[in-house]
Design a protein around this motif. Structure first.
Motif, short mmCIF file in Angstrom:
data_model
loop_
_atom_site.label_atom_id
_atom_site.label_comp_id
_atom_site.label_asym_id
_atom_site.label_seq_id
_atom_site.Cartn_x
_atom_site.Cartn_y
_atom_site.Cartn_z
N UNK A 54 -27.04 -44.16 5.64
CA UNK A 54 -25.93 -44.83 6.31
C UNK A 54 -25.44 -46.12 5.51
N UNK A 55 -26.44 -46.93 4.89
CA UNK A 55 -26.29 -47.74 3.95
C UNK A 55 -26.13 -47.69 2.57
N UNK A 56 -25.88 -46.61 2.38
CA UNK A 56 -25.69 -46.25 0.80
C UNK A 56 -24.80 -46.95 0.00
N UNK A 57 -23.88 -47.69 0.62
CA UNK A 57 -22.64 -48.27 0.11
C UNK A 57 -21.43 -47.33 -0.33
N UNK A 58 -21.76 -46.17 0.06
CA UNK A 58 -20.61 -45.23 -0.42
C UNK A 58 -19.90 -44.63 0.72
N UNK A 59 -18.50 -44.66 0.96
CA UNK A 59 -17.92 -44.08 2.17
C UNK A 59 -16.88 -43.11 1.41
N UNK A 60 -16.83 -42.23 2.13
CA UNK A 60 -15.54 -40.83 2.19
C UNK A 60 -14.73 -40.79 3.05
N UNK A 61 -13.64 -40.52 2.55
CA UNK A 61 -12.64 -40.26 3.61
C UNK A 61 -12.01 -38.81 3.26
N UNK A 62 -11.63 -38.33 4.03
CA UNK A 62 -10.77 -36.94 4.07
C UNK A 62 -9.49 -36.85 4.51
N UNK A 63 -8.57 -36.20 3.58
CA UNK A 63 -7.16 -36.11 4.05
C UNK A 63 -7.22 -34.52 4.31
#
Lengths: 173, 173
Positions: A54-63
């Motif tokens: 959860x605190x990896x520092x990376x977030x992904x968004x999908x369209x």
């Protein structure tokens, strides 16, 4: 082509990426044809870190359009900074270019960064010709080139750093 | 002060850091008084990665006089580049400034980078006043400022990127 027509008529939505988006993210990354095999592996590595830590520092968004992935973005806070965020990748499926996935993803990243009191979005990209459409896209999104490090990626392939300041200090530029 | 005198007369040596250097690295990082608590934790995190994971991408060098740590450097190859390396930190014990630990460490990093066919050393540093001595040191080592990203670390604290090109392409600058 019935299915494709249906998909095109459906509205586009951006949401946090889910585990089941993994293979479609890989397919889009391959289809944009700018990433090396090592870069493709890195995208998967960061996606797995995003899912598992959860605190990896990376977030992904999908369209998505009608539940089908049409683009993705990877972003995160820059370590050791206060309010600086990095947009690592933003990719729209080439078969759906000019349908607004890139813009919608960029705006979603910007909204997420603002919601975390972010002040600055940084984008590192390459001077290679294949990235010219990406560079034009960043410029349309209000980013400007702030730096160029010659021969960074390889001899002749430079690092370009684009910035977008989100806070009122933007006016003092 | 007998011990200290002996130490000063001994030659300085640079070697790969060892597990037993960990606490002295932390002490020097604290004594230079430029790192935040978060940065100090990051130094330990990278040191532990260096010790535990051979392909972590982080390498540490220790400068020692009579087996006592007098400085350290952390460096590594920059992912997704061919021949670009980053110098993450280089610290000389402030009680031993001007005794050449910084220069010896920098030269050791440069030698190691060259031995891996490295072309380019990148140093990211802050515009904060506390880093002025570091900036002057990088300049003495042949680095030049290639970029400045305003307000990167925090409002008013900019990112400065220093570069040193090691290959013959240096001449074409």
């Amino acid at each position: 082509m019935q299915e494709k027509t249906n998909v095109s008529n459906s509205p586009m939505a951006v949401e946090e990426s889910r585990p089941e988006d993994r293979s479609a993210i890989g397919e889009i990354a391959r289809r944009v044809k700018v990433f090396t095999a090592e870069e493709e592996r890195t995208i998967f590595e960061l996606f797995d870190e995003y899912l598992q830590t959860p605190d990896s520092g990376y977030a992904f968004l999908s369209a998505k359009v009608a539940q089908q992935l049409v683009g993705f973005a990877c972003w995160g806070s820059t370590p050791l900074t206060e309010g600086t965020y990095e947009l690592y990748w933003i990719c729209a499926d080439p078969v759906r270019h000019r349908q607004g996935a890139g813009r919608m993803l960029f705006q979603a990243v910007e909204t997420a960064v603002r919601s975390q009191s972010g002040r600055l979005i940084i984008i590192e990209t390459s001077s290679a010709e294949a990235y010219l459409p990406a560079i034009r896209f960043y410029q349309r999104m209000g980013c400007r080139q702030a730096a160029r490090i010659r021969d960074f990626y390889s001899p002749g392939e430079h690092l370009l750093i684009f910035v977008k300041y989100l806070s009122p200090s933007q006016k003092s530029q």
